[in-house]
Design an enzyme around this catalytic site. Sequence first.
Site, mmCIF file in Angstrom:
data_model
loop_
_atom_site.group_PDB
_atom_site.id
_atom_site.type_symbol
_atom_site.label_atom_id
_atom_site.label_comp_id
_atom_site.label_asym_id
_atom_site.label_seq_id
_atom_site.Cartn_x
_atom_site.Cartn_y
_atom_site.Cartn_z
ATOM 1 C CE LYS A 115 34.376 -27.072 43.642
ATOM 2 N NZ LYS A 115 34.605 -26.045 44.662
ATOM 3 C CG HIS A 166 44.660 -29.318 16.459
ATOM 4 N ND1 HIS A 166 43.800 -28.263 16.649
ATOM 5 C CD2 HIS A 166 44.163 -30.038 15.417
ATOM 6 C CE1 HIS A 166 42.821 -28.340 15.760
ATOM 7 N NE2 HIS A 166 43.016 -29.408 15.003
ATOM 8 N N GLY A 186 41.890 -32.820 57.649
ATOM 9 C CA GLY A 186 41.478 -32.435 56.288
ATOM 10 C C GLY A 186 40.663 -31.149 56.280
HETATM 11 C C1 LIG Z 1 31.694 -24.631 50.086
HETATM 12 C C2 LIG Z 1 33.168 -24.374 49.951
HETATM 13 C C3 LIG Z 1 33.810 -24.679 48.771
HETATM 14 C C4 LIG Z 1 35.183 -24.443 48.647
HETATM 15 N N1 LIG Z 1 35.791 -24.773 47.472
HETATM 16 C C5 LIG Z 1 37.113 -24.569 47.332
HETATM 17 C C6 LIG Z 1 37.788 -24.950 46.149
HETATM 18 O O1 LIG Z 1 37.176 -25.486 45.213
HETATM 19 N N2 LIG Z 1 39.116 -24.729 46.051
HETATM 20 C C7 LIG Z 1 39.814 -24.136 47.069
HETATM 21 O O2 LIG Z 1 41.013 -23.941 46.920
HETATM 22 N N3 LIG Z 1 39.208 -23.763 48.217
HETATM 23 C C8 LIG Z 1 37.884 -23.969 48.366
HETATM 24 N N4 LIG Z 1 37.273 -23.643 49.553
HETATM 25 C C9 LIG Z 1 38.092 -22.982 50.606
HETATM 26 C C10 LIG Z 1 38.915 -23.985 51.402
HETATM 27 O O3 LIG Z 1 38.060 -24.955 51.942
HETATM 28 C C11 LIG Z 1 39.665 -23.257 52.502
HETATM 29 O O4 LIG Z 1 40.432 -22.214 51.940
HETATM 30 C C12 LIG Z 1 40.604 -24.187 53.262
HETATM 31 O O5 LIG Z 1 39.900 -25.244 53.827
HETATM 32 C C13 LIG Z 1 41.349 -23.389 54.344
HETATM 33 O O6 LIG Z 1 42.211 -24.229 55.042
HETATM 34 P P1 LIG Z 1 42.602 -23.904 56.549
HETATM 35 O O7 LIG Z 1 43.587 -24.934 56.937
HETATM 36 O O8 LIG Z 1 42.954 -22.486 56.708
HETATM 37 O O9 LIG Z 1 41.252 -24.066 57.370
HETATM 38 P P2 LIG Z 1 40.221 -25.269 57.553
HETATM 39 O O10 LIG Z 1 40.210 -26.162 56.403
HETATM 40 O O11 LIG Z 1 38.944 -24.617 57.974
HETATM 41 O O12 LIG Z 1 40.842 -26.103 58.753
HETATM 42 C C14 LIG Z 1 40.946 -25.615 60.042
HETATM 43 C C15 LIG Z 1 40.852 -26.782 60.990
HETATM 44 O O13 LIG Z 1 41.146 -26.327 62.298
HETATM 45 C C16 LIG Z 1 40.349 -27.035 63.209
HETATM 46 N N5 LIG Z 1 40.238 -26.254 64.439
HETATM 47 C C17 LIG Z 1 39.705 -25.015 64.582
HETATM 48 N N6 LIG Z 1 39.800 -24.623 65.861
HETATM 49 C C18 LIG Z 1 40.402 -25.635 66.518
HETATM 50 C C19 LIG Z 1 40.766 -25.823 67.876
HETATM 51 N N7 LIG Z 1 40.546 -24.887 68.790
HETATM 52 N N8 LIG Z 1 41.375 -26.977 68.221
HETATM 53 C C20 LIG Z 1 41.616 -27.940 67.296
HETATM 54 N N9 LIG Z 1 41.290 -27.802 66.010
HETATM 55 C C21 LIG Z 1 40.693 -26.672 65.625
HETATM 56 C C22 LIG Z 1 39.024 -27.174 62.472
HETATM 57 O O14 LIG Z 1 38.265 -28.248 62.988
HETATM 58 C C23 LIG Z 1 39.464 -27.393 61.043
HETATM 59 O O15 LIG Z 1 39.543 -28.757 60.702
HETATM 60 C C24 LIG Z 1 35.916 -23.881 49.721
HETATM 61 C C25 LIG Z 1 35.268 -23.596 50.926
HETATM 62 C C26 LIG Z 1 33.913 -23.835 51.051
HETATM 63 C C27 LIG Z 1 33.239 -23.539 52.359
#
Ligand SMILES: Cc1cc2nc3c(=O)[nH]c(=O)nc-3n(C[C@H](O)[C@H](O)[C@H](O)COP(=O)(O)OP(=O)(O)OC[C@H]3O[C@@H](n4cnc5c(N)ncnc54)[C@H](O)[C@@H]3O)c2cc1C
Length: 452
Positions: free
Chosen positions: A48, A429, A36
């Site tokens: 949220k 509406h 997640g």
């Molecule tokens: C405070 C906050 C609020 C946000 N609110 C919103 C919102 O309301 N709406 C929205 O659309 N976006 C929001 N975001 C942005 C959103 O969380 C990110 O855009 C999204 O999580 C990106 O997904 P991702 O898969 O690229 O990375 P991530 O969700 O960061 O997932 C990457 C995963 O890779 C894993 N990982 C990393 N390196 C390794 C490794 N070497 N080996 C195994 N696993 C590894 C990590 O543990 C992590 O679980 C918010 C972010 C923050 C910080």
Amino acid sequence: MHDIVILGGGSGGYATALRASQLGLSVVLIEQDKLGGTCLHRGCIPTKALLHAAEVADTAREGEAFGVHSTFNGIDMTKVNSYKDGVIGRLYKGLQGLVASRAITYVESYGRLVSPNTVEVNGERYDGRNVVLATGSYARSIPGLDIAGRVMTSDQALQLDYVPTSVIILGGGVIGVEFASVWRSFGVDVTVIEGLPTLVPAEDAAVSKAMERAFRKRGINFKTGVRFQSATQDDSGVNVTLETGETLRADLLLVAVGRGPRTEGLGYEEQGVAMDRGFVLTNERLATNVPGVFAVGDIVPGLQLAHRGFQQGIFVAEEIAGLAPLAIDETGIPRVTYSEPEIASIGYTEAQAKEKFGEIESYEYNLGGNGKSQILGTAGFIKLVRQKDGPVVGVHMIGSRVGELIGEAQLVYNWEASPEDVTPLIHAHPTQNEAFGEAFLALAGKPLHAHA
Ligand SMILES: Cc1cc2nc3c(=O)[nH]c(=O)nc-3n(C[C@H](O)[C@H](O)[C@H](O)COP(=O)(O)OP(=O)(O)OC[C@H]3O[C@@H](n4cnc5c(N)ncnc54)[C@H](O)[C@@H]3O)c2cc1C
């Protein structure tokens, strides 16, 4: 040999895995922490939930205005956190069940790219005809500002078990204003510092201005166009010095200056993956320069949003399965800021549209004329930008709950609809949604509940 090995189980990685398994591909999903990723555990969902608790606090405070006797008696952070964690927990369980129900080999451990088609986990090698890099992002700080104690990022702020008296927030972008909004509703004295000339500087200028007006009205202090210089902390607070020499003091300093790609030390450079300042470079089909290696989510330069990651994950799975999906239009990705008031936008700002298309028309429908917004007691507007006699190329909204209106905006933008296409369609509406209908009617030259 698997069809796909995915490194990272956040929004981008798990969406790739779910879609790929649906397409009959054999998938390995490697996650070092919790399935997640940021969005579910430290991002979208917990923020949220806090914002909803903040809305409840405001409702209690403002009950009298609606003739309802209610008083705001304070915040119990232990209960707020258990509500927030309950939401996360249920979604986490659901996601784990979903992944377990598919033909996905889920590996919960740290992985590293050791060849263009191999990820190594605790000495075990997972080979894939394709590898998808999806390791996400981390909260950045600025040089010389250590994250410790009273100086924190969103990661620690989401775990606070008390309501501070005062907070300084470094950064007036999405994350900064969302926390400002929560804390203000919880009764905190908040000051936002933004180096650029306006709050939410990526938004249309009219929205940024309206946001500043709304924050001023809510008693949220902010200083724009001023840069941070240094911070020191002691037992009872943090002192912040700005480049102007001004000093501020608060219980806490939240650093919300953006997120960096989590790519260091993972073997990407060694395997020849082209990078730029830590981000993984891809073409519009999300392929890196190394054959068979793709990247999705926050490590790919662009909007760092969960639903962009979902869509990229679906895209890459379909690309690998040979379905030749349509490339993603980054401008067609909806953007929502869930503060009070909310901001929602898609496409080009008025200034960008002028530069790109030359002749444009724009129209701002004030929510003052919208029945449901009057009922809710919210101010704001919906601004449409269209190419002259052409499709809508930008939608910009501000007001309570306008995030929920982005669905129609994204359909209109992505289907390249013109106001004339939309005006025969009926909006219910009284809804806030009908403000859209009114804005389209006005742009089509036949305003109903608005002056011409
Ligand atoms: C405070 C906050 C609020 C946000 N609110 C919103 C919102 O309301 N709406 C929205 O659309 N976006 C929001 N975001 C942005 C959103 O969380 C990110 O855009 C999204 O999580 C990106 O997904 P991702 O898969 O690229 O990375 P991530 O969700 O960061 O997932 C990457 C995963 O890779 C894993 N990982 C990393 N390196 C390794 C490794 N070497 N080996 C195994 N696993 C590894 C990590 O543990 C992590 O679980 C918010 C972010 C923050 C910080």
